[in-house]
Motif scaffolding. Structure first.
Motif, PDB file in Angstrom:
ATOM      1  N   ASN A 182       6.437  16.344 -21.814  1.00  0.00           N
ATOM      2  CA  ASN A 182       6.889  16.434 -23.257  1.00  0.00           C
ATOM      3  C   ASN A 182       5.303  17.599 -23.711  1.00  0.00           C
ATOM      4  O   ASN A 182       4.718  18.515 -22.207  1.00  0.00           O
ATOM      5  CB  ASN A 182       6.206  15.465 -24.363  1.00  0.00           C
ATOM      6  N   GLU A 183       4.935  17.779 -24.749  1.00  0.00           N
ATOM      7  CA  GLU A 183       3.544  18.445 -24.681  1.00  0.00           C
ATOM      8  C   GLU A 183       2.462  17.970 -24.640  1.00  0.00           C
ATOM      9  O   GLU A 183       1.890  18.398 -26.048  1.00  0.00           O
ATOM     10  CB  GLU A 183       4.136  19.490 -26.511  1.00  0.00           C
ATOM     11  N   GLY A 184       1.598  17.861 -23.612  1.00  0.00           N
ATOM     12  CA  GLY A 184       0.537  17.689 -23.479  1.00  0.00           C
ATOM     13  C   GLY A 184       0.653  16.851 -23.345  1.00  0.00           C
ATOM     14  O   GLY A 184      -0.921  16.002 -24.302  1.00  0.00           O
ATOM     15  N   LYS A 185       1.525  15.625 -22.831  1.00  0.00           N
ATOM     16  CA  LYS A 185       0.560  14.216 -23.178  1.00  0.00           C
ATOM     17  C   LYS A 185       1.451  13.255 -21.227  1.00  0.00           C
ATOM     18  O   LYS A 185       1.389  14.188 -20.742  1.00  0.00           O
ATOM     19  CB  LYS A 185       2.184  13.291 -23.970  1.00  0.00           C
ATOM     20  N   ILE A 186       0.805  12.296 -21.163  1.00  0.00           N
ATOM     21  CA  ILE A 186       1.044  11.750 -19.735  1.00  0.00           C
ATOM     22  C   ILE A 186       1.654  10.158 -20.096  1.00  0.00           C
ATOM     23  O   ILE A 186       1.593   9.457 -21.442  1.00  0.00           O
ATOM     24  CB  ILE A 186      -0.522  10.994 -19.505  1.00  0.00           C
ATOM     25  N   PRO A 187       2.466   9.757 -19.291  1.00  0.00           N
ATOM     26  CA  PRO A 187       2.907   8.774 -19.768  1.00  0.00           C
ATOM     27  C   PRO A 187       1.930   7.210 -19.874  1.00  0.00           C
ATOM     28  O   PRO A 187       2.416   6.358 -20.729  1.00  0.00           O
ATOM     29  CB  PRO A 187       3.815   8.202 -18.281  1.00  0.00           C
ATOM     30  N   ASP A 188       0.727   7.140 -19.379  1.00  0.00           N
ATOM     31  CA  ASP A 188       0.269   6.151 -19.563  1.00  0.00           C
ATOM     32  C   ASP A 188      -1.049   6.010 -18.814  1.00  0.00           C
ATOM     33  O   ASP A 188      -1.364   7.450 -17.832  1.00  0.00           O
ATOM     34  CB  ASP A 188       0.890   5.018 -19.491  1.00  0.00           C
ATOM     35  N   LEU A 189      -1.919   5.710 -19.056  1.00  0.00           N
ATOM     36  CA  LEU A 189      -3.414   5.846 -19.003  1.00  0.00           C
ATOM     37  C   LEU A 189      -3.691   4.810 -17.640  1.00  0.00           C
ATOM     38  O   LEU A 189      -4.062   4.993 -15.615  1.00  0.00           O
ATOM     39  CB  LEU A 189      -4.143   5.398 -19.917  1.00  0.00           C
ATOM     40  N   TYR A 190      -3.400   3.916 -16.910  1.00  0.00           N
ATOM     41  CA  TYR A 190      -2.579   2.972 -16.773  1.00  0.00           C
ATOM     42  C   TYR A 190      -3.116   3.041 -14.420  1.00  0.00           C
ATOM     43  O   TYR A 190      -2.942   2.937 -13.390  1.00  0.00           O
ATOM     44  CB  TYR A 190      -2.353   1.877 -16.450  1.00  0.00           C
ATOM     45  N   SER A 191      -2.178   3.982 -14.922  1.00  0.00           N
ATOM     46  CA  SER A 191      -1.235   4.462 -13.655  1.00  0.00           C
ATOM     47  C   SER A 191      -2.397   5.471 -12.597  1.00  0.00           C
ATOM     48  O   SER A 191      -2.002   5.869 -11.611  1.00  0.00           O
ATOM     49  CB  SER A 191       0.152   5.075 -13.490  1.00  0.00           C
ATOM     50  N   PHE A 192      -3.310   6.047 -13.385  1.00  0.00           N
ATOM     51  CA  PHE A 192      -4.599   6.679 -12.479  1.00  0.00           C
ATOM     52  C   PHE A 192      -5.900   6.450 -12.183  1.00  0.00           C
ATOM     53  O   PHE A 192      -6.977   6.788 -11.782  1.00  0.00           O
ATOM     54  CB  PHE A 192      -4.548   7.844 -14.372  1.00  0.00           C
ATOM     55  N   GLN A 193      -6.015   4.865 -12.819  1.00  0.00           N
ATOM     56  CA  GLN A 193      -6.914   3.699 -11.944  1.00  0.00           C
ATOM     57  C   GLN A 193      -7.128   3.772 -10.770  1.00  0.00           C
ATOM     58  O   GLN A 193      -5.792   4.075 -10.114  1.00  0.00           O
ATOM     59  CB  GLN A 193      -6.994   2.358 -12.060  1.00  0.00           C
ATOM     60  N   ASP A 194      -8.112   4.625 -10.154  1.00  0.00           N
ATOM     61  CA  ASP A 194      -8.378   4.687  -9.259  1.00  0.00           C
ATOM     62  C   ASP A 194      -9.874   5.070  -8.058  1.00  0.00           C
ATOM     63  O   ASP A 194     -11.281   4.800  -8.900  1.00  0.00           O
ATOM     64  CB  ASP A 194      -7.891   6.311  -8.263  1.00  0.00           C
ATOM     65  N   SER A 195     -10.138   4.597  -7.547  1.00  0.00           N
ATOM     66  CA  SER A 195     -11.763   4.760  -6.759  1.00  0.00           C
ATOM     67  C   SER A 195     -12.034   6.267  -6.287  1.00  0.00           C
ATOM     68  O   SER A 195     -11.315   7.130  -6.444  1.00  0.00           O
ATOM     69  CB  SER A 195     -11.396   4.171  -5.160  1.00  0.00           C
ATOM     70  N   LEU A 196     -13.224   5.976  -6.706  1.00  0.00           N
ATOM     71  CA  LEU A 196     -13.531   7.691  -6.829  1.00  0.00           C
ATOM     72  C   LEU A 196     -15.383   7.610  -5.576  1.00  0.00           C
ATOM     73  O   LEU A 196     -16.118   7.461  -6.048  1.00  0.00           O
ATOM     74  CB  LEU A 196     -14.130   8.705  -8.152  1.00  0.00           C
ATOM     75  N   GLN A 197     -15.407   8.265  -4.556  1.00  0.00           N
ATOM     76  CA  GLN A 197     -16.142   8.168  -3.642  1.00  0.00           C
ATOM     77  C   GLN A 197     -16.939   7.035  -3.854  1.00  0.00           C
ATOM     78  O   GLN A 197     -16.232   5.769  -3.100  1.00  0.00           O
ATOM     79  CB  GLN A 197     -17.094   9.478  -4.040  1.00  0.00           C
ATOM     80  N   SER A 198     -17.886   6.713  -4.271  1.00  0.00           N
ATOM     81  CA  SER A 198     -18.730   5.494  -4.088  1.00  0.00           C
ATOM     82  C   SER A 198     -18.096   4.340  -4.852  1.00  0.00           C
ATOM     83  O   SER A 198     -18.641   2.702  -5.109  1.00  0.00           O
ATOM     84  CB  SER A 198     -20.539   5.302  -4.124  1.00  0.00           C
ATOM     85  N   ILE A 199     -17.213   5.026  -5.969  1.00  0.00           N
ATOM     86  CA  ILE A 199     -16.805   3.800  -6.779  1.00  0.00           C
ATOM     87  C   ILE A 199     -15.182   2.970  -6.775  1.00  0.00           C
ATOM     88  O   ILE A 199     -14.727   4.238  -5.959  1.00  0.00           O
ATOM     89  CB  ILE A 199     -16.844   4.852  -8.216  1.00  0.00           C
ATOM     90  N   GLY A 200     -15.458   2.236  -6.395  1.00  0.00           N
ATOM     91  CA  GLY A 200     -14.450   1.457  -6.010  1.00  0.00           C
ATOM     92  C   GLY A 200     -13.213   1.190  -6.796  1.00  0.00           C
ATOM     93  O   GLY A 200     -12.608   1.277  -7.741  1.00  0.00           O
ATOM     94  N   GLY A 201     -11.439   1.249  -6.154  1.00  0.00           N
ATOM     95  CA  GLY A 201     -11.091   1.672  -7.219  1.00  0.00           C
ATOM     96  C   GLY A 201     -10.899   0.302  -8.245  1.00  0.00           C
ATOM     97  O   GLY A 201     -10.157   0.552  -9.534  1.00  0.00           O
ATOM     98  N   TYR A 202     -11.749  -0.997  -8.507  1.00  0.00           N
ATOM     99  CA  TYR A 202     -11.675  -1.703  -9.469  1.00  0.00           C
ATOM    100  C   TYR A 202     -12.643  -1.059 -11.160  1.00  0.00           C
ATOM    101  O   TYR A 202     -12.403  -1.571 -11.795  1.00  0.00           O
ATOM    102  CB  TYR A 202     -11.940  -3.393  -9.467  1.00  0.00           C
ATOM    103  N   HIS A 203     -13.288  -0.405 -10.180  1.00  0.00           N
ATOM    104  CA  HIS A 203     -14.378  -0.051 -11.565  1.00  0.00           C
ATOM    105  C   HIS A 203     -13.839   1.607 -11.502  1.00  0.00           C
ATOM    106  O   HIS A 203     -14.562   2.576 -12.788  1.00  0.00           O
ATOM    107  CB  HIS A 203     -15.675  -0.206 -10.711  1.00  0.00           C
ATOM    108  N   GLY A 204     -13.171   2.117 -11.168  1.00  0.00           N
ATOM    109  CA  GLY A 204     -12.649   3.627 -10.957  1.00  0.00           C
ATOM    110  C   GLY A 204     -11.580   3.701 -12.581  1.00  0.00           C
ATOM    111  O   GLY A 204     -10.335   4.401 -12.049  1.00  0.00           O
ATOM    112  N   TYR A 205     -12.319   3.873 -13.758  1.00  0.00           N
ATOM    113  CA  TYR A 205     -11.024   3.904 -14.618  1.00  0.00           C
ATOM    114  C   TYR A 205     -10.735   5.109 -14.807  1.00  0.00           C
ATOM    115  O   TYR A 205     -11.318   5.909 -15.022  1.00  0.00           O
ATOM    116  CB  TYR A 205     -12.347   3.938 -16.527  1.00  0.00           C
TER     117      TYR A 205
END
Length: 632
Positions: A182-205
């Motif tokens: 729609n106009e500037g929304k996303i379906p959810d936030l939890y689907s974007f959980q992920d790792s980032l370099q040294s940050i593991g998936g569990y800690h990657g809000y």
């Protein structure tokens, strides 16, 4: 595995509202027609040939040359399966091809690998492999009839999703999957959980929000006239919608970072997170660290991520035991005479690093183990859940305590609290010694830098009076001399009234931001992946047997909602009832039990069951799943 499943079953609801949704068809240009339903089915006609994007939710298209898939999510690609099974060529993202062609092997491994999971990725993966004609990646241009199809790499909602750009009938279309709603929304936030370099998936809000911002900017650079997402309304003002979504993403992430418990553990990584999502120019209002105690009470010992409380007679009470080193230390203390007896064990939450060695402790010391009612089932039946960091150790014979219940132990008063902070399934325990010294053992819910909500899959509710709001209310009502103990943090600490109020206000601000970020009537649908779950998540049975599966739905809405449920089962499986409707009160969990008869003549193996859920304007196919292993 293909023989184990059969999805050639009716996908038609016997519910009028859903039928009406599926009938919403609109012609956008001379060549482009869209059918709005559970998925937006887009049909492009050219010279008597047909191209389809996403799929055909109404199952009315007889033939198509190609079906373009933007990402692998099971709750979307079901709409294109009938076409690809009847000869249409499937075009999929190159980085996600395994989820199309090898999904059965993923599920076969998942029966065991789902335990001790710190990877924390969506399980909305298809069950049945499908043939792929071509895998594409950013920079490629496909040609169909006289239309060039430009492929963009646009990770976000999934790691390897793509966007298709097409100029059709004088309009530029962008088919973006679930990147924007729609106009500037996303379906959810939890689907974007992920790792980032040294940050593991569990800690990657929701760290993949950083990739989403880059993907949205890439799409905006193509200057589309119309965005057609996989779900939701058509977007006719793409530039403004993209700008607005990026603003909201940066705002919600700055809010998260400001009171994150993760900063205490890894302060150097916070700049990485801040640069990745809000951007290098963003200002984060970091909360000052809580005051730490340099001289803790003599009766308190911190061991790894456990705590031991000693009485004056050298008897002790243990809080958590999830690592072997802690158990060995307890045995050594016993052998040395320092630990005369272990009188009890308290479990703060279900995570494996807090529970793996509980049964070893109980066998060695023969003592009672305590938890609140809310943790009883997940501790006793961890395999029945689909959550991060599950242990394989079932803990039975629990002494169940009510929230607020007190007991006397030696010269201590113990108060047991339900404490749904880091996860919904979380406890805390207050020790008050007769001399006035007091420690509140809060599990992993807070560190001196804030709240431990960095794993969205843990189920952190943001209702007033629940989740962290509930925990903060408890902390505000404690006596002023209480010290807080995090299981992973050695120094005890205490928050000021100003800090407690600040965290509360930041969470209130977050709810306001999220209300404008998600399309749901309550933001908790956008942060709670398990608002629909099938229980038990996994079980073993025999051919010819009948098993029970309960579809549990947490109605986060502030009003009564009716949910329509239809189980999707493998060929030959017989669910009773075939479908059901369930009225659920606000902010409560309801359930519908289905009895499923397993065929008598069926090979041993893993079989998957999913559930279609509809309520109001939402029609969610293949939304939740469960595993049934037939052993003979």
């Amino acid at each position: 595995m293909r023989s184990l499943y059969n999805y050639k079953q009716l996908l038609i609801y016997l519910i009028p509202v859903i039928l009406l949704q599926c009938a919403d068809s609109q012609r956008l240009t001379e060549s482009v027609r869209i059918v709005r339903g559970a998925v937006n089915g887009v049909e492009v006609k050219r010279n008597g040939s047909t191209l389809v994007i996403y799929g055909d939710p109404d199952n009315k298209i007889r033939k198509a040359d190609i079906v373009l898939f933007t990402h692998f999510r099971r709750d979307v690609i079901w709409a294109g399966r009938n076409l690809t099974e009847h000869g249409s060529h499937a075009v999929v993202p190159d980085k996600e091809i395994i989820y199309f062609t090898g999904c059965d092997s993923i599920w076969t491994k998942a029966f065991q690998t789902r335990f001790h999971d710190y990877y924390c990725q969506t399980s909305k993966i298809s069950f049945i492999p499908q043939k792929v004609y071509r895998a594409v990646k950013g920079g490629e241009i496909l040609t169909w009839q006289d239309i060039d199809i430009k492929v963009l790499d646009t990770p976000g909602y999934t790691r390897g999703s793509v966007t298709y750009i097409m100029d059709i009938d004088g309009k530029r279309f962008a088919f973006t999957g679930d990147l924007i709603y729609n106009e500037g929304k996303i379906p959810d936030l939890y689907s974007f959980q992920d790792s980032l370099q040294s940050i593991g998936g569990y800690h990657g809000y929701a760290t993949r929000l950083g990739q989403l911002v880059s993907s949205l900017q890439l799409i905006a650079g193509e200057k589309p006239d119309i965005i057609i997402p996989a779900r939701g309304p058509i977007i006719t003002n793409p530039d403004a919608s993209i700008r607005e979504l990026i603003r909201k993403i940066r705002s919600v992430y700055q809010n998260y970072l400001s009171i994150s418990a993760y900063r205490w553990y890894f302060p150097e990584r916070m700049a990485l997170l801040a640069n990745h999502v809000p951007g290098p120019d963003a200002h984060v209002d970091w909360m000052p660290f809580a005051v730490t105690e340099k001289k803790p009470p003599a009766w308190y010992i911190h061991i790894n991520n456990s705590n031991l409380v000693f009485a004056d007679d050298s008897s002790a009470f243990l809080i958590d035991c999830g690592v072997t080193g802690t158990f060995k230390r307890l045995v050594a203390l016993k052998q040395s005479g320092r630990l005369k007896s272990l009188d009890g064990v308290f479990i703060t939450h279900y995570h494996d690093d807090h529970t793996n060695n509980i049964n070893d402790v109980l066998k060695e010391f023969d003592c009672p183990v305590y938890a609140t009612r809310e943790l009883e089932d997940i501790l006793g039946n961890p395999g029945a859940y689909d959550l991060p960091c599950l242990t394989t150790e079932s803990i039975k014979d629990l002494n169940i305590m009510q929230d607020g219940q007190r007991i006397l132990w030696k010269d201590f008063t113990l108060t047991f609290r339900f404490f749904p902070g880091q996860t919904l399934y979380h406890d805390a325990l207050l020790f008050e010694k007769s001399n006035g010294e007091t420690i509140f053992f809060i599990g992993d819910s807070f560190t001196p830098s804030g709240i431990d909500d960095y794993c969205l899959l843990n189920r952190n509710f943001l209702h007033q009076g629940s989740g962290y709001f509930y925990c903060l209310d408890i902390l505000k009502n404690l006596p002023g001399n209480v010290l807080l103990s995090n299981q992973h943090v050695e120094p005890l600490f205490s928050f000021s009234k100003q800090q407690l109020d600040h965290m509360t206000n930041m969470l209130k601000e977050r709810t306001i931001i999220m209300k404008d970020l998600f399309p749901w009537d309550n933001i908790n649908f956008g942060i709670d992946e398990q608002w629909v779950r099938i229980y038990p998540y996994a079980q073993k049975t025999n051919s010819g047997a009948t098993v029970e599966l309960s579809v549990k739905i947490f109605n986060h809405s502030d009003v009564v909602n009716t949910y329509h449920i239809k189980p999707d089962v493998p060929a030959g499986f017989d669910p009773k009832p075939a479908s059901s409707s369930l009225e659920i009160q606000p902010r409560t969990e309801g359930e519908q039990v289905f009895e499923i008869r397993i065929p008598k003549k069926i090979p041993a193996g893993l079989f998957m069951v999913s559930a279609d859920i509809s309520t109001g304007n939402w029609d969610l196919r293949r939304w939740s799943e469960a595993m049934i292993e037939v052993v003979q």
